[in-house]
Design an enzyme around this catalytic site. Sequence first.
Site, PDB file in Angstrom:
ATOM      1  N   HIS A  55     -28.620  17.970  13.404  1.00 26.50           N
ATOM      2  CA  HIS A  55     -29.928  17.323  13.325  1.00 26.50           C
ATOM      3  C   HIS A  55     -29.883  15.887  13.863  1.00 26.50           C
ATOM      4  CE1 HIS A  55     -31.233  20.706  10.941  1.00 26.50           C
ATOM      5  NE2 HIS A  55     -30.326  20.465  10.014  1.00 26.50           N
ATOM      6  N   HIS A  84     -34.020  24.872  11.019  1.00 29.13           N
ATOM      7  CA  HIS A  84     -32.865  25.706  11.347  1.00 29.13           C
ATOM      8  C   HIS A  84     -33.334  27.018  11.953  1.00 29.13           C
ATOM      9  CE1 HIS A  84     -32.163  23.232   7.752  1.00 29.13           C
ATOM     10  NE2 HIS A  84     -31.044  22.931   8.365  1.00 29.13           N
TER      11      HIS A  84
END
Lengths: 335, 335
Positions: free
Chosen positions: A59, A221
Amino acid sequence: MQRLINDPDNVVDDMLRGFLHVHGDRVQASIANPRVIFGKRGADEPARVGLVSGGGSGHEPAFLGYLGEGLLDAVAVGEVFSSPGPTAFLEAIRGADRGNGVACLFGNYAGDSMNVQMAIRLAEDEGRRVAIVKARDDIASAPKNAAEKRHGIAGGVLMWKTAGAVAARGGTLDEVIAVAEHTAQHTRSVCVGLSPCTIPAVGKPNFTIDAGHYEFGIGHHGEAGQYVAPLESAQKIADAMVAALLEDFGPQAAGAEFAVMISGLGATPLMEQYLMAAPVIEALQRQGHTVWRSYTGDYVTSLDMNGLCLTLLQLDDNLKSLLSFPASALGLASL
Amino acid sequence: MQRLINDPDNVVDDMLRGFLHVHGDRVQASIANPRVIFGKRGADEPARVGLVSGGGSGHEPAFLGYLGEGLLDAVAVGEVFSSPGPTAFLEAIRGADRGNGVACLFGNYAGDSMNVQMAIRLAEDEGRRVAIVKARDDIASAPKNAAEKRHGIAGGVLMWKTAGAVAARGGTLDEVIAVAEHTAQHTRSVCVGLSPCTIPAVGKPNFTIDAGHYEFGIGHHGEAGQYVAPLESAQKIADAMVAALLEDFGPQAAGAEFAVMISGLGATPLMEQYLMAAPVIEALQRQGHTVWRSYTGDYVTSLDMNGLCLTLLQLDDNLKSLLSFPASALGLASL
C-alpha cells in the site's frame, strides 16, 4: 508479470532495504523479525503521546511513509496484503512510547485487529497505556447499519494527520484518541478499480476486471465491490462515487465542508487523478457543499492496481485547524 | 483503454480544470488559449528572477506541479506529448517577469526549442531579458559526442530546484542561468520501460513491449531505447542502469557525491521504486561513490507507462546547499 523485483517471495525485505537507503537519515529500523520502522526523534523533543500504525505491505506510501513530524512514530510492517504479527505491533508500541501513552491507529481488518489486541495485552503487562482507533471508511465493505465492520482504506491517512497534530501540540492520550475517533466517524471512502493487482509471490491476479469494465466499491486488496459495469466517463464515475458517499453521510452532512482526498491505487496516472478531481469537486459544490481542501496523489495504493479511491472528511473548525498543522510524511515525494 | 477520462481529445483541459480546483489557492491560470499556469505571488514579495518551464502534458506532476516557492513561477502547458506554442511560452515569460529577467528552463526537444526561441524573440521585442537552459539528461537519446542533442527527462526537476534556490536567494539572471547550466551538465538519466503508454486521443500504444521483456533507455514519450531484453531481476536492471550512467559520466566522476532520483513513469508501484533504490544505491557505493540524498516517487511520468527513470546529479558543495534550500512543489502530494 511485468515487475521490477528480485525474488517474488522477498519483495518486502527488498523494498525495506531501499526505504532505509532513501530515508535512513530520518528512521531507524528493526527489519529482521519483526519488521518495525521508527521515526528518529531529537533528544530534546518533549515527551508526548506516541502514534503507531501498521498493516500489510503493498500500500506504499502507507504505512511506513507516514512516519514523520506530526504523523506516525512507529510502523509495524507486514507481508504483502497481510497483517504484521503481534510482536511487530508490540515493538512499535514500545518504540513509540515516551511515557505519555500510545495511540494505535490502524485499518479495520480481522488480522490487524487480532494482532494489535494481542500486542496491547503484552504492552499493558509492561505497564504501558495503549488505546486504539480503527479506520473504517470503506462504505462499500459493509452496509451502514454494520458500519463497525467496514474496512479502513485511504481515509486513515487523514486520521493520522489530525491525531498527529493533537499529539504534536501536547495533547493527552484521551485527546488524541478522541480526535482520531471523531475523524474516523466523519470519514467515508469508496474506490473504483479498472484493473486487478498482482501479489508478486502469487504471480497472477486473484481476480479479474474485464477490459472495458470497472468495479465500483472495490477494496484495497481487491475485495469484491458493489458492482461491475461497462467503463463510463470520468464524469459519470465521479458522480456515482460522490452520490454513494453523500448518501452514506446522510442528512447530517447537508451543506457540509469537506476535505477531499483522491488517491491513485498504484498504476493510475496523476493526469487522471486531476481529471477526476474536477467532476468530484463540482458535484459536491453543485449539491451545496464546500470543498475546503483537496489532496491528490498516491496516498494509499494497492500494488499495481489501476483505479482510484475517493475520500470525504466532513470538517469542523477543529479538524480544519488540525489538518492545517504542519506535518511531514517522509514517504511522500518532496524536493 | 482502461482510463478515467471523458472525451479523449479533451484530457488536458479536463485535467487542468481539476488542477485548478485542487490548487486554485496557489495558482492563477489562463487556460483557454494559450494554456498557462502561474504561481500566485504575495504583493510584498521582493522582485527576483522569474523561472519558466513548460512542455507537453502527460508527464504530471511535471511541468505544472513544479510551480511553487523556490521553484517555477509560470508553466506553459501543451497537448499530450506535444509542445506548447510560442504564445503560451510568451505569456509564461510575461507572467514570470518582475523586471529582473526570466530563466526559461525546459527539456531539449525540437518543438519546445523552436517555440521557446520564437517566444523569446517576441519577449525581447518588449524589452524583456530572457535566457534559457535546456535539460538534456537522457543519455540513451544521443551518444556522448552529440550530448547537445540529448533529450531532457526527469533530471530537469533537479535543475528547477537548484536554479529556483538561486532565484529565491536573490541571484541575478546570469547567476540563475549559470547554476541551471552547471546542474544540466552534471545530470544524467536513463529509463527502463516495462509497458508502453497510450495517448488517450490515439487509443492504443504507438509501440509495444512484449510481456516478459523490458526496454532499456526508453524515452519519456516511448522513444526507442538502446535494447529490448528479457525481463531480468531488479538487481540486474539496476546494475545496468548505474553502469550506463557512470560510464557516461566518465573518470571525472570517480569517488563523486551524487543526488539520486528514482522516478516512476506513471504506472510503477512505489514499492518497486523503493525496491530498485536498494541495488542502485548499493551499486554506487560499491564503486566508491557517495549517495548524499535520494528522491523516490513519481517526479516525471509518461502517462500510464510502467517503468522507471534513474537520474544521477554529480554534486559539489554549492549544489548541495541549493538542493537543501526550502522549496514547495504544489503538484507533489503532501499532508
